[in-house]
Design an enzyme around this catalytic site. Sequence first.
Site, PDB file in Angstrom:
ATOM      1  N   GLY A   1       0.984  -1.504   0.591  1.00  0.00           N
ATOM      2  CA  GLY A   1       0.110  -0.500   0.285  1.00  0.00           C
ATOM      3  C   GLY A   1       0.829   1.257  -0.112  1.00  0.00           C
ATOM      4  O   GLY A   1       2.758   0.879   0.389  1.00  0.00           O
TER       5      GLY A   1
ATOM      6  N   ARG B   1       4.073   5.484   1.848  1.00  0.00           N
ATOM      7  CA  ARG B   1       5.108   6.598   2.470  1.00  0.00           C
ATOM      8  C   ARG B   1       4.719   8.132   1.145  1.00  0.00           C
ATOM      9  O   ARG B   1       5.214   8.606   0.858  1.00  0.00           O
ATOM     10  CB  ARG B   1       6.597   7.198   2.197  1.00  0.00           C
TER      11      ARG B   1
ATOM     12  N   ASP C   1       9.648   4.886   7.739  1.00  0.00           N
ATOM     13  CA  ASP C   1      10.455   6.898   8.489  1.00  0.00           C
ATOM     14  C   ASP C   1       8.065   7.346   7.372  1.00  0.00           C
ATOM     15  O   ASP C   1       9.170   8.798   7.554  1.00  0.00           O
ATOM     16  CB  ASP C   1      10.954   7.393   8.179  1.00  0.00           C
TER      17      ASP C   1
ATOM     18  N   ARG D   1       4.528  13.001  -8.079  1.00  0.00           N
ATOM     19  CA  ARG D   1       4.948  13.026  -9.137  1.00  0.00           C
ATOM     20  C   ARG D   1       3.142  12.888 -10.107  1.00  0.00           C
ATOM     21  O   ARG D   1       2.490  12.825  -9.772  1.00  0.00           O
ATOM     22  CB  ARG D   1       4.948  11.380  -8.957  1.00  0.00           C
TER      23      ARG D   1
ATOM     24  N   ARG E   1      -2.359  -0.333  -9.607  1.00  0.00           N
ATOM     25  CA  ARG E   1      -1.396  -1.172 -10.237  1.00  0.00           C
ATOM     26  C   ARG E   1      -1.824  -2.279 -10.318  1.00  0.00           C
ATOM     27  O   ARG E   1      -2.532  -3.140 -10.118  1.00  0.00           O
ATOM     28  CB  ARG E   1      -0.343  -1.403  -9.263  1.00  0.00           C
TER      29      ARG E   1
ATOM     30  N   ASP F   1       3.653  -4.852  -7.911  1.00  0.00           N
ATOM     31  CA  ASP F   1       2.980  -3.094  -7.175  1.00  0.00           C
ATOM     32  C   ASP F   1       3.754  -2.068  -8.156  1.00  0.00           C
ATOM     33  O   ASP F   1       3.553  -1.273  -7.811  1.00  0.00           O
ATOM     34  CB  ASP F   1       3.313  -3.043  -5.773  1.00  0.00           C
TER      35      ASP F   1
HETATM   36  P1  AMP Z   1       8.861   0.569  -3.695  1.00  0.00           P
HETATM   37  O1  AMP Z   1      10.208  -0.482  -3.614  1.00  0.00           O
HETATM   38  O2  AMP Z   1       9.762   1.913  -4.066  1.00  0.00           O
HETATM   39  O3  AMP Z   1       8.248   0.609  -4.518  1.00  0.00           O
HETATM   40  O4  AMP Z   1       8.343   0.441  -1.726  1.00  0.00           O
HETATM   41  C1  AMP Z   1       7.343  -0.574  -1.642  1.00  0.00           C
HETATM   42  C2  AMP Z   1       6.941  -0.282  -0.801  1.00  0.00           C
HETATM   43  O5  AMP Z   1       7.905   0.437   1.046  1.00  0.00           O
HETATM   44  C3  AMP Z   1       5.781   0.447  -0.824  1.00  0.00           C
HETATM   45  O6  AMP Z   1       4.596  -0.124  -0.458  1.00  0.00           O
HETATM   46  C4  AMP Z   1       6.170   1.363  -0.835  1.00  0.00           C
HETATM   47  O7  AMP Z   1       5.308   2.629   0.137  1.00  0.00           O
HETATM   48  C5  AMP Z   1       6.853   1.336   0.877  1.00  0.00           C
HETATM   49  N1  AMP Z   1       7.927   2.003   1.078  1.00  0.00           N
HETATM   50  C6  AMP Z   1       9.483   2.234   0.787  1.00  0.00           C
HETATM   51  N2  AMP Z   1      10.325   3.411   1.824  1.00  0.00           N
HETATM   52  C7  AMP Z   1       9.634   3.270   2.428  1.00  0.00           C
HETATM   53  C8  AMP Z   1       9.734   4.409   3.707  1.00  0.00           C
HETATM   54  N3  AMP Z   1      10.980   5.107   4.053  1.00  0.00           N
HETATM   55  N4  AMP Z   1       8.517   4.351   4.712  1.00  0.00           N
HETATM   56  C9  AMP Z   1       7.421   3.542   4.358  1.00  0.00           C
HETATM   57  N5  AMP Z   1       7.470   3.332   3.686  1.00  0.00           N
HETATM   58  C10 AMP Z   1       7.871   2.560   2.727  1.00  0.00           C
HETATM   59 MG    MG Z   2       6.582   0.867  -5.816  1.00  0.00          MG
END
Ligand code: AMP
Ligand code: MG
Length: 482
Positions: free
Chosen positions: A88, A91, A123, A177, A184, A256
């Site tokens: 979900g 951030r 965070d 963005r 997705r 995702d």
């Molecule tokens: P991504 O690999 O960037 O697509 O992120 C995968 C998932 O991790 C997504 O649900 C993001 O919202 C969550 N996520 C990535 N970095 C953070 C962060 N620093 N704090 C909270 N959620 C994160």
């Molecule tokens: Mg992502």
Amino acid sequence: MNPLLHLDYIPALESLGDDFYDLVAAAEFPQHRLRFRNDDLLARLGLEQAAISDGHFIAAFGQFRGREPFLALRYHGYQFGQYNPFLGDGRGFLYGQVRGIDGELYDLGTKGSGPTPYSRGGDGRLTLKGGVREVLAAEALHALGVTTSRTLSLVETGEALWRGDEPSPTRSSVMVRFSRSHIRFGSFERLHYHDRPDLMAKLLEHVIDVYYPGPRLYRDRPERFLAFYDELVDRVAALAAQWMAVGFCHGVLNTDNMSITAESFDYGPYAFIDRYDPSFTAAYFDHGGRYSYGNQPGICQLNLKALQTPLADLMAAADLEQLLTSYPKRYEQHYQTRMLAKLGLTSLTQNLPQDLAQDLVSETLTLLEAMAVGYHDFFLALTQQFSPQWRDQSEAIFATSLAASHPEAAHQLDTWRRTYHRSLQSLPPEAMATAADQLGRTNPKIVLLRPNIEAIWEPITLTDDWQPFYQLLQDLQHPFAG
Ligand code: AMP
Ligand code: MG
């Protein structure tokens, strides 16, 4: 009045009901410095650049004043092949949806705007370098003709963040963005997991209504759903071909990160390739090379296959599978077209026998693998050295620099040269000007290689000098100029 708050906002997703999202608030940041504003996109939103101040950007997209609610979207996904039901927006959130002057609906979504119910202990923040990297990737890909999300703004937010993959403490940012949709593949996977075909049908109807004008024509007929999947297969094949041709490795093709509109988005540990190397892997944590450069077309097919599981709640599994069998052929067609353009030949392919075109592309790749030359350097050299004489004289092709300086690939160069010569000969002499023109419009003079990113990042960290970043951005936005 802040014009950014009074765009043609349409609560399309919000009106689907609260099964699809959670309401969240934005974090409050100690500082707001606008580091990037995308004036090119303002025009697409019907705004005059001069009418929008940096203060407007900061109030709307840094302080998040004056517009609510914000929606953290719910989705699951396969991450490196493992199903994760705890994803979900962790951030970010959907800030709003706006109608562009082209009549299309666009999503404004944040990254780094604070924690949500999906942060999983994270965070909720985005590092400044992460934001800078995404701005650069999206602008570069867009200029190269890749179907991609863009960045509307990047605000530095004055916090100190700790990250394993950056020297820490490191600076923080929040990004907005601009994309077609943040629905997705994983949004559908989640609804299947919760056994809610009713909600899935609702979401799919919405996707078709807003993003699939072709399938929409079927109106209430059942063919509509299959027509959607058919078009999605084609769009994803086209996107994979775009990445491959421009030499881009996304790095994290989890479900995702696969948009239901087949738009490229979410630029984390991506990289443009230097040498042509199918095994090149962008993410340091991708130990098995699952999302390597060369695996991208196949992984996209796997992700389309995974999407069949939820979609089979709404349509016949066998029909879905049947449609996917066309993927490899469609991918090849899209890839051929893009690669022939890099060889100067696309608008001329009518005249090029198909088997010759195929030989040319595959021999180009063989040559690139054998020759110790950069992928982009090769096509730039081709563009700069191309001469109409090459059509008459096979020996003239790359007679100078390339031939002499790459003895390791003499044999492959010889084979390639003969095939390129035959290709040129199958065209009329007056087509050579078109070919030269095509080369110049397809092969960039500047590519976002990793050293280029480090080179602009250093002055930012050392003396807070952003000029090299703006210069690089400007160059990437006009990669074929002058
Ligand atoms: P991504 O690999 O960037 O697509 O992120 C995968 C998932 O991790 C997504 O649900 C993001 O919202 C969550 N996520 C990535 N970095 C953070 C962060 N620093 N704090 C909270 N959620 C994160
Ligand atoms: Mg992502």
